[in-house]
Motif scaffolding. Structure first.
Motif, short mmCIF file in Angstrom:
data_model
loop_
_atom_site.label_atom_id
_atom_site.label_comp_id
_atom_site.label_asym_id
_atom_site.label_seq_id
_atom_site.Cartn_x
_atom_site.Cartn_y
_atom_site.Cartn_z
N LEU A 281 23.60 -10.41 -1.24
CA LEU A 281 23.94 -10.30 0.21
C LEU A 281 23.97 -9.08 0.60
N ASN A 282 24.75 -8.28 -0.07
CA ASN A 282 25.09 -7.15 0.34
C ASN A 282 24.30 -5.92 0.70
N PRO A 283 22.95 -5.95 -0.24
CA PRO A 283 22.05 -4.94 0.47
C PRO A 283 21.20 -5.52 1.52
N PHE A 284 20.90 -6.64 1.89
CA PHE A 284 20.31 -7.14 2.99
C PHE A 284 21.32 -6.89 4.00
N ILE A 285 22.58 -7.33 3.91
CA ILE A 285 23.55 -7.24 5.32
C ILE A 285 23.36 -5.80 5.58
N TYR A 286 23.78 -4.87 4.69
CA TYR A 286 23.91 -3.35 5.02
C TYR A 286 22.50 -2.87 5.68
N THR A 287 21.47 -3.60 5.66
CA THR A 287 20.25 -2.74 5.98
C THR A 287 19.72 -3.62 7.11
N LEU A 288 19.99 -4.91 7.24
CA LEU A 288 19.38 -5.57 8.16
C LEU A 288 19.27 -5.16 9.64
N ARG A 289 20.35 -4.55 10.04
CA ARG A 289 20.17 -4.05 11.38
C ARG A 289 20.33 -2.35 11.29
N ASN A 290 19.86 -1.90 10.26
CA ASN A 290 19.77 -0.67 9.99
C ASN A 290 18.53 0.08 10.09
N GLN A 291 18.39 0.63 11.41
CA GLN A 291 16.90 1.17 11.62
C GLN A 291 16.58 2.49 10.59
N PRO A 292 17.39 3.27 10.44
CA PRO A 292 16.93 4.38 9.59
C PRO A 292 16.53 4.00 8.16
N VAL A 293 17.25 3.01 7.64
CA VAL A 293 16.92 2.25 6.25
C VAL A 293 15.53 1.82 6.18
N LYS A 294 15.53 0.96 7.28
CA LYS A 294 14.01 0.19 7.60
C LYS A 294 12.98 1.20 7.65
N LYS A 295 13.15 2.31 8.46
CA LYS A 295 12.17 3.21 8.60
C LYS A 295 12.05 4.03 7.30
N SER A 296 12.84 4.26 6.56
CA SER A 296 12.69 5.16 5.33
C SER A 296 11.99 4.05 4.41
N PHE A 297 12.25 2.78 4.32
CA PHE A 297 11.53 1.93 3.29
C PHE A 297 10.06 1.71 3.69
N MET A 298 9.83 1.65 5.15
CA MET A 298 8.57 1.68 5.43
C MET A 298 7.67 2.84 4.95
N ASN A 299 8.25 3.99 5.39
CA ASN A 299 7.54 5.18 4.79
C ASN A 299 7.30 5.33 3.37
N ILE A 300 8.51 4.84 2.59
CA ILE A 300 8.20 5.14 1.15
C ILE A 300 6.95 3.90 0.68
N ILE A 301 6.92 2.90 1.31
CA ILE A 301 5.95 1.97 1.16
C ILE A 301 4.54 2.41 1.37
N TYR A 302 4.52 3.11 2.51
CA TYR A 302 3.19 3.78 3.19
C TYR A 302 2.82 4.92 2.23
N ARG A 303 3.58 5.73 1.65
CA ARG A 303 3.37 6.90 0.76
C ARG A 303 2.67 6.24 -0.44
N VAL A 304 3.46 5.09 -0.97
CA VAL A 304 2.95 4.38 -2.31
C VAL A 304 1.59 4.06 -2.33
N PHE A 305 1.27 3.13 -1.26
CA PHE A 305 -0.22 2.66 -0.86
C PHE A 305 -1.24 3.85 -0.79
N SER A 306 -0.62 4.72 -0.04
CA SER A 306 -1.67 5.81 0.36
C SER A 306 -1.82 6.64 -0.98
N PHE A 307 -0.95 6.74 -1.84
CA PHE A 307 -1.25 7.28 -3.10
C PHE A 307 -1.95 6.64 -4.16
N SER A 308 -1.98 5.32 -3.88
CA SER A 308 -2.70 4.31 -4.96
C SER A 308 -3.96 4.12 -4.40
N ASN A 309 -4.28 4.51 -3.21
CA ASN A 309 -5.77 4.24 -2.61
C ASN A 309 -6.56 5.58 -2.71
N LYS A 310 -5.88 6.81 -3.01
CA LYS A 310 -6.62 7.84 -3.34
C LYS A 310 -7.63 7.87 -4.60
#
Length: 310
Positions: A281-310
């Protein structure tokens, strides 16, 4: 250790074959998700420059600690349940026990340090970067580990002289301090007192620090004129209080004395909660309402998918 035989037996969680399967699946999934969640936090705090702040530095170290703590407690149990081999050498048992105590004690000190960091961030906002500089943060994390080590050192020195003379069964799924002392042939009353005092000091000292810092934080939040900012501040504090409540609540519950018939069963449930559910539960509780972590996670996912599609 001056033991004549080198093997003990961990009785495990249950003798019911069907329940064993359910528990194995549950523990395996919680372990997998716990490791994954904490690894994601570590990765994000290492890669994203927006997360290079004291708060995320402490969160990164907390995730590292949780990974080692969960592995120490759960991996042996999963292997034991999968293979059916409940034997464990005394050396392996004591090694597991030492790491469980070291990591557990360090976790409470780290939670206290994180509470102090949040206090400075909210109550001393103008001086936050000056007070919580990188040197202070590193020193706080190192002191948490040192406090954990010094908490187990007296018991470790005395435990090296314990004698285990027979083939024994420990009615637990991990090597527990008091159960291990019960199957020793030596006189263990002094080491029991030392272990109890050490655990009590750690709980009380860190709990006082946590409660004091949270009280000052709550008083400061109530003074914020903007209801929107006040609500956001309470959200951050309340999510972290869930983690703190789980950790302290589980540990304090271990000292509650139910009836003799229910004691071991109650103890096992609490340890399962503390060693598998809480780290999940700890990782989810600390990031559940944490906008910077959510934004960072989405940016990393976007980079990964963008790199894999090239």
């Amino acid at each position: 250790m001056g033991n004549h035989t080198r093997v003990t037996v961990l009785a495990g969680l249950t003798a019911d074959p069907q329940l064993k399967v359910v528990l194995f699946i549950f523990l395996f999934l919680t372990y997998l998700f716990s490791i994954t969640g904490n690894l994601i936090i570590i990765t994000l705090t290492l890669l994203d420059m927006q997360l290079k702040t004291p708060m995320y530095f402490f969160l990164q170290n907390f995730s590292i600690l949780e990974i080692f703590f969960t592995a120490t407690c759960i991996l042996k149990l999963l292997v034991m349940m999968a293979s059916g081999d409940k034997n464990i050498s005394y050396n392996c048992c004591v090694t597991q026990l030492l790491f469980v105590i070291l990591l557990g004690e360090s976790e409470f000190y780290l939670l206290a340090a994180m509470s102090c960091d949040l206090y400075v961030a909210i109550c001393k906002a103008l001086h936050y970067t000056t007070i919580m500089n990188s040197k202070i943060c590193i020193q706080l994390v190192l002191s948490c580990w040192l406090d954990g080590f010094f908490s187990i050192f007296p018991g470790l020195v005395m435990g090296l002289n314990l004698d285990f003379c027979t083939y024994n069964v420990s009615d637990h799924f991990i090597c527990d301090t008091f159960l291990l002392l019960q199957i020793s042939c030596s006189d263990t009353w002094l080491i029991k007192i030392i272990v109890f005092i050490s655990a009590l000091v750690t709980l009380l000292v860190t709990l006082v620090m946590v409660i004091t810092s949270r009280t000052y934080i709550a008083l400061m939040i109530l003074k914020i004129p903007s209801s929107n900012h006040r609500r956001k501040a309470f959200c951050v504090c309340s999510s972290q209080m869930i983690v703190i409540s789980l950790s302290y609540g589980s540990c304090i519950s271990l000292y509650i004395k139910p009836s003799a018939k229910q004691r071991l069963s109650f103890h096992k449930r609490i340890v399962v909660l503390y060693t598998s559910v809480a780290p999940l539960l700890n990782p989810f509780i600390y990031t559940l309402r944490n906008q910077p972590v959510k934004k960072s996670f989405m940016n990393i996912i976007y980079r990964v998918f963008s790199f894999s599609n090239k």
